[in-house]
Design an enzyme around this catalytic site. Structure first.
Site, PDB file in Angstrom:
ATOM      1  N   LEU A  10      49.842  47.147  19.238  1.00 59.48           N
ATOM      2  CA  LEU A  10      49.047  47.544  17.897  1.00 59.48           C
ATOM      3  C   LEU A  10      47.990  46.252  17.529  1.00 59.48           C
ATOM      4  O   LEU A  10      47.517  46.077  16.502  1.00 59.48           O
ATOM      5  CB  LEU A  10      49.878  47.878  16.591  1.00 59.48           C
ATOM      6  N   VAL A  12      43.991  44.963  18.111  1.00 61.33           N
ATOM      7  CA  VAL A  12      42.849  45.721  17.655  1.00 61.33           C
ATOM      8  C   VAL A  12      42.571  46.972  18.223  1.00 61.33           C
ATOM      9  O   VAL A  12      42.249  48.070  17.702  1.00 61.33           O
ATOM     10  CB  VAL A  12      41.426  44.906  17.245  1.00 61.33           C
ATOM     11  N   GLY A  14      44.645  48.982  20.353  1.00 66.31           N
ATOM     12  CA  GLY A  14      45.731  49.843  20.207  1.00 66.31           C
ATOM     13  C   GLY A  14      45.835  50.501  18.849  1.00 66.31           C
ATOM     14  O   GLY A  14      45.834  51.694  18.686  1.00 66.31           O
ATOM     15  N   ARG A  33      55.812  45.133  19.686  1.00 65.57           N
ATOM     16  CA  ARG A  33      57.082  44.388  19.967  1.00 65.57           C
ATOM     17  C   ARG A  33      57.357  43.538  18.627  1.00 65.57           C
ATOM     18  O   ARG A  33      58.356  43.525  18.406  1.00 65.57           O
ATOM     19  CB  ARG A  33      56.430  43.412  21.055  1.00 65.57           C
ATOM     20  N   LYS A  75      48.179  43.732  26.906  1.00 66.61           N
ATOM     21  CA  LYS A  75      47.419  42.969  27.809  1.00 66.61           C
ATOM     22  C   LYS A  75      47.524  43.246  29.364  1.00 66.61           C
ATOM     23  O   LYS A  75      48.754  43.518  29.548  1.00 66.61           O
ATOM     24  CB  LYS A  75      47.554  41.288  27.648  1.00 66.61           C
ATOM     25  N   SER A 128      36.205  52.577  27.422  1.00 65.39           N
ATOM     26  CA  SER A 128      35.100  51.905  27.325  1.00 65.39           C
ATOM     27  C   SER A 128      34.362  51.900  25.824  1.00 65.39           C
ATOM     28  O   SER A 128      34.448  52.826  25.456  1.00 65.39           O
ATOM     29  CB  SER A 128      34.123  51.673  28.367  1.00 65.39           C
ATOM     30  N   LYS A 182      36.393  52.756  35.802  1.00 67.45           N
ATOM     31  CA  LYS A 182      36.333  51.630  34.751  1.00 67.45           C
ATOM     32  C   LYS A 182      35.536  50.188  35.284  1.00 67.45           C
ATOM     33  O   LYS A 182      34.868  49.794  34.584  1.00 67.45           O
ATOM     34  CB  LYS A 182      37.479  51.656  33.641  1.00 67.45           C
ATOM     35  N   HIS A 185      31.987  50.763  36.286  1.00 68.54           N
ATOM     36  CA  HIS A 185      31.143  50.663  35.045  1.00 68.54           C
ATOM     37  C   HIS A 185      30.934  49.278  34.595  1.00 68.54           C
ATOM     38  O   HIS A 185      29.877  48.841  34.394  1.00 68.54           O
ATOM     39  CB  HIS A 185      32.065  51.365  33.801  1.00 68.54           C
ATOM     40  N   ASN A 186      32.088  48.463  34.640  1.00 69.35           N
ATOM     41  CA  ASN A 186      31.880  47.123  34.130  1.00 69.35           C
ATOM     42  C   ASN A 186      30.965  46.203  35.031  1.00 69.35           C
ATOM     43  O   ASN A 186      30.013  45.547  34.507  1.00 69.35           O
ATOM     44  CB  ASN A 186      33.070  46.188  33.998  1.00 69.35           C
ATOM     45  N   GLU A 189      27.707  47.254  34.377  1.00 71.62           N
ATOM     46  CA  GLU A 189      27.269  46.654  33.102  1.00 71.62           C
ATOM     47  C   GLU A 189      26.521  45.145  33.327  1.00 71.62           C
ATOM     48  O   GLU A 189      25.733  44.781  32.852  1.00 71.62           O
ATOM     49  CB  GLU A 189      28.415  46.666  31.984  1.00 71.62           C
ATOM     50  N   TYR A 190      27.467  44.369  34.103  1.00 75.04           N
ATOM     51  CA  TYR A 190      27.062  43.080  34.517  1.00 75.04           C
ATOM     52  C   TYR A 190      25.615  43.037  34.924  1.00 75.04           C
ATOM     53  O   TYR A 190      24.822  42.346  34.813  1.00 75.04           O
ATOM     54  CB  TYR A 190      27.915  42.425  35.496  1.00 75.04           C
ATOM     55  N   LYS A 260      35.487  37.921  31.972  1.00 73.08           N
ATOM     56  CA  LYS A 260      36.981  38.478  31.716  1.00 73.08           C
ATOM     57  C   LYS A 260      37.215  38.757  33.221  1.00 73.08           C
ATOM     58  O   LYS A 260      38.524  38.931  33.319  1.00 73.08           O
ATOM     59  CB  LYS A 260      37.243  39.400  30.689  1.00 73.08           C
ATOM     60  N   HIS A 452      30.648  40.399  71.697  1.00 66.32           N
ATOM     61  CA  HIS A 452      31.310  41.384  70.866  1.00 66.32           C
ATOM     62  C   HIS A 452      30.638  42.668  71.184  1.00 66.32           C
ATOM     63  O   HIS A 452      31.069  43.538  70.581  1.00 66.32           O
ATOM     64  CB  HIS A 452      30.941  40.934  69.472  1.00 66.32           C
TER      65      HIS A 452
HETATM   66  P1  2AM Z   1      52.749  41.477  19.771  1.00 69.25           P
HETATM   67  O1  2AM Z   1      52.002  41.842  18.653  1.00 69.25           O
HETATM   68  O2  2AM Z   1      54.662  41.494  19.722  1.00 69.25           O
HETATM   69  O3  2AM Z   1      52.494  40.135  20.562  1.00 69.25           O
HETATM   70  C1  2AM Z   1      48.097  42.405  22.680  1.00 69.25           C
HETATM   71  O4  2AM Z   1      48.459  41.166  23.096  1.00 69.25           O
HETATM   72  C2  2AM Z   1      49.054  43.344  22.207  1.00 69.25           C
HETATM   73  O5  2AM Z   1      49.992  43.334  23.239  1.00 69.25           O
HETATM   74  C3  2AM Z   1      50.127  42.893  20.885  1.00 69.25           C
HETATM   75  O6  2AM Z   1      50.362  44.091  20.326  1.00 69.25           O
HETATM   76  C4  2AM Z   1      51.346  42.393  21.634  1.00 69.25           C
HETATM   77  O7  2AM Z   1      52.390  42.471  20.870  1.00 69.25           O
HETATM   78  C5  2AM Z   1      51.461  43.257  23.036  1.00 69.25           C
HETATM   79  N1  2AM Z   1      52.069  42.541  24.159  1.00 69.25           N
HETATM   80  C6  2AM Z   1      51.775  41.426  24.728  1.00 69.25           C
HETATM   81  N2  2AM Z   1      52.694  41.287  25.783  1.00 69.25           N
HETATM   82  C7  2AM Z   1      53.739  42.165  25.592  1.00 69.25           C
HETATM   83  C8  2AM Z   1      55.181  42.067  26.156  1.00 69.25           C
HETATM   84  N3  2AM Z   1      55.257  41.171  27.148  1.00 69.25           N
HETATM   85  N4  2AM Z   1      55.737  43.197  25.492  1.00 69.25           N
HETATM   86  C9  2AM Z   1      55.392  43.796  24.572  1.00 69.25           C
HETATM   87  N5  2AM Z   1      54.075  43.899  23.938  1.00 69.25           N
HETATM   88  C10 2AM Z   1      53.361  42.779  24.137  1.00 69.25           C
END
Ligand code: 2AM
Length: 479
Positions: A10, A12, A14, A33, A75, A128, A182, A185-186, A189-190, A260, A452
């Protein structure tokens, strides 16, 4: 079990996707988590819709209607595998795990295969549009099985952006197709960003315009065929004055571009597929080069081109030419992206509707633009379209733009202004339209030093010239 979808992770993106589902009338289970984040979210946004907060994975899974739809927003990388391993044992056959992160498509293919063996659908989904898009309507690119799309698709379509009443979401293809598209797409975008940046650089350094004047030019262009989100925000950035110094914002920002990594993935993958995405590659390398401080310092004392001041009339004309060059280069860059998608579809057995890809990029995503409707229409008119330049409308525009495009690239070279993406696009155009390429000479060189072999223009078969023998006799090598 009352939730039609669950979101775990969760941060931003999510959180905003969960809110988007809830605002569209779905009951959404939410989990993170660290439970603190779940509580904070419910406190702040709980009244926006029907949320079922869950503090444990078991409670989260128990909250979901079957077949369960579980969206992972963590992530990309090892965290995704960890979360999959945490939840998969709690799921039943026919349930779906949706990965809405920026995963590499090869990871998505691997995960899909492993989960399929356990009876679970894994739906790698490109999303996106950033934080705002996630909340108000992103462009959504789901992969995975057709079976999973039948259940999940309507929900994703509902939360996606809409253009002309049509959702910016379609089933892209099986397994990693969504994340692949996706990624491209990026990459596009570049290229688009770099092309716009080169246009700005030329208008400023050759055309003698100020950032504020260039912002006005871009606003004008945004009313024509270049109408796009990226042109629009570029005008905003250029018009911005740094409040502290009163200088143009662009002049107080360090000129080292970051990334990134999705552009890099696109170029790496393109090399594996043999897709000549030169404008995307140049855009990616331009970012890399801008950040090479030591190299730039070493080159700094060396001479550049000859700067000539343009008369007001010449500057006007140059501005019009840059618009033509930008548009033509953009067509090439997008065509390169589509070529790469077509190549991947053949390589990985994806049945990708190339027109539908353009259609779902018309809204929600970063490259959204009126232009994409033209690409959609071109593919709709001819499902076997090999290139945008094979469509009469685009061919006519490129034909018209071509003299200005060449003039702009030539002027840039004379003035010493780098235009790697403009030049790469023009070189790509000239490469692909040439009747004969010096590739014939390359084949000769390869045959000389490495035996060749080569193919002849006038006869079937593979041949080798015995370069060291008197008279250099030719032998056929495939009989
Ligand atoms: P967190 O709030 O417990 O850190 C972005 O980093 C999102 O991914 C966050 O909601 C983070 O949870 C979650 N996240 C990152 N690594 C994770 C992992 N190994 N297991 C579960 N959630 C993870």
């Amino acid at each position: 079990a009352s939730a039609q979808i669950g979101v775990t992770g969760l941060a931003v993106m999510g959180r905003n996707l969960a809110r988007n589902f809830a605002r569209n009338g779905y009951t959404v289970a939410v989990h993170n988590r660290t439970p603190r984040r779940t509580r904070d979210m419910i406190q702040e946004f709980g009244q926006e819709g029907a949320f079922v907060p869950a503090e444990s994975p078991a409670a989260f899974v128990a909250a979901l209607e079957r077949p369960r739809r579980l969206l992972i927003m963590v992530k990309a990388g090892p965290a995704t595998d960890e979360v999959i391993e945490e939840f998969a044992p709690l799921l039943a056959a026919g349930d779906m795990i949706i990965d809405g992160g920026n995963a590499h498509f090869a990871d998505t293919r691997r995960r899909e295969r492993a989960l399929r063996e356990r009876g679970i659908h894994f739906v790698g989904t490109g999303v996106s549009g950033g934080e705002e898009g996630a909340l108000h309507g992103p462009s959504v690119m789901p992969g995975g099985s057709a079976e999973s799309y039948a259940v999940l698709g309507p929900m994703l379509e509902r939360i996606s952006a809409h253009v002309d009443g049509e959702p910016c979401c379609t089933h892209i293809g099986t397994d990693g197709a969504g994340h692949f598209v996706k990624m491209v797409h990026n990459g596009i975008e570049y290229a688009d960003m770099q092309l716009i940046a080169e246009a700005y650089h030329l208008l400023r350094e050759v055309g003698g315009r100020t950032p504020a004047e260039i912002a006005a030019t871009f606003r004008r262009w945004n009313e024509g065929r270049l109408d796009s989100y990226l042109i629009e925000i570029t005008a905003e950035v250029l018009a911005h004055t740094d409040p502290g110094t009163g200088k143009p914002f662009v002049d107080i920002v360090q000129d080292a571009a970051e990334q990134k990594g999705t552009g890099r993935w696109t170029v790496q993958t393109a090399l594996d597929l043999g897709s000549p995405v030169t404008a995307i590659a140049q855009a990616t390398f331009a970012r890399v080069a801008s950040a090479r401080t030591e190299l730039r310092a070493a080159y700094r004392p060396l001479p550049g081109g000859v700067r000539q001041k343009l008369s007001p009339d010449e500057a006007e004309r140059f501005t019009r030419d840059v618009e033509q060059a930008l548009y033509a280069s953009k067509v090439i860059a997008y065509d390169q992206g589509w070529t790469m998608i077509r190549d991947a579809a053949a390589e990985y057995g994806w049945d990708i509707d190339l027109g539908a890809v353009a259609k779902i990029w018309r809204g929600g995503c970063i490259i959204r633009a009126a232009f994409l409707d033209r690409i959609r229409a071109a593919h709709a008119a001819n499902p076997d379209l090999v290139s945008l330049l094979a469509e009469a409308g685009f061919a006519a525009e490129i034909t018209e733009a071509q003299p200005a495009w060449r003039a702009v690239v030539a002027t840039a070279a004379q003035h010493g202004i780098p235009v790697p993406a403009f030049s790469a696009a023009l070189a790509s155009y000239d490469t692909l339209r040439s009747a004969r390429l010096p590739a014939a000479l390359i084949q000769g060189q390869r045959d000389f030093f490495g035996a060749h072999t080569y193919r002849r223009t006038d006869r079937e078969g593979s041949f080798h010239t015995q370069w060291a023998e008197p008279g250099r006799p030719e032998v056929r090598t495939d009989t």
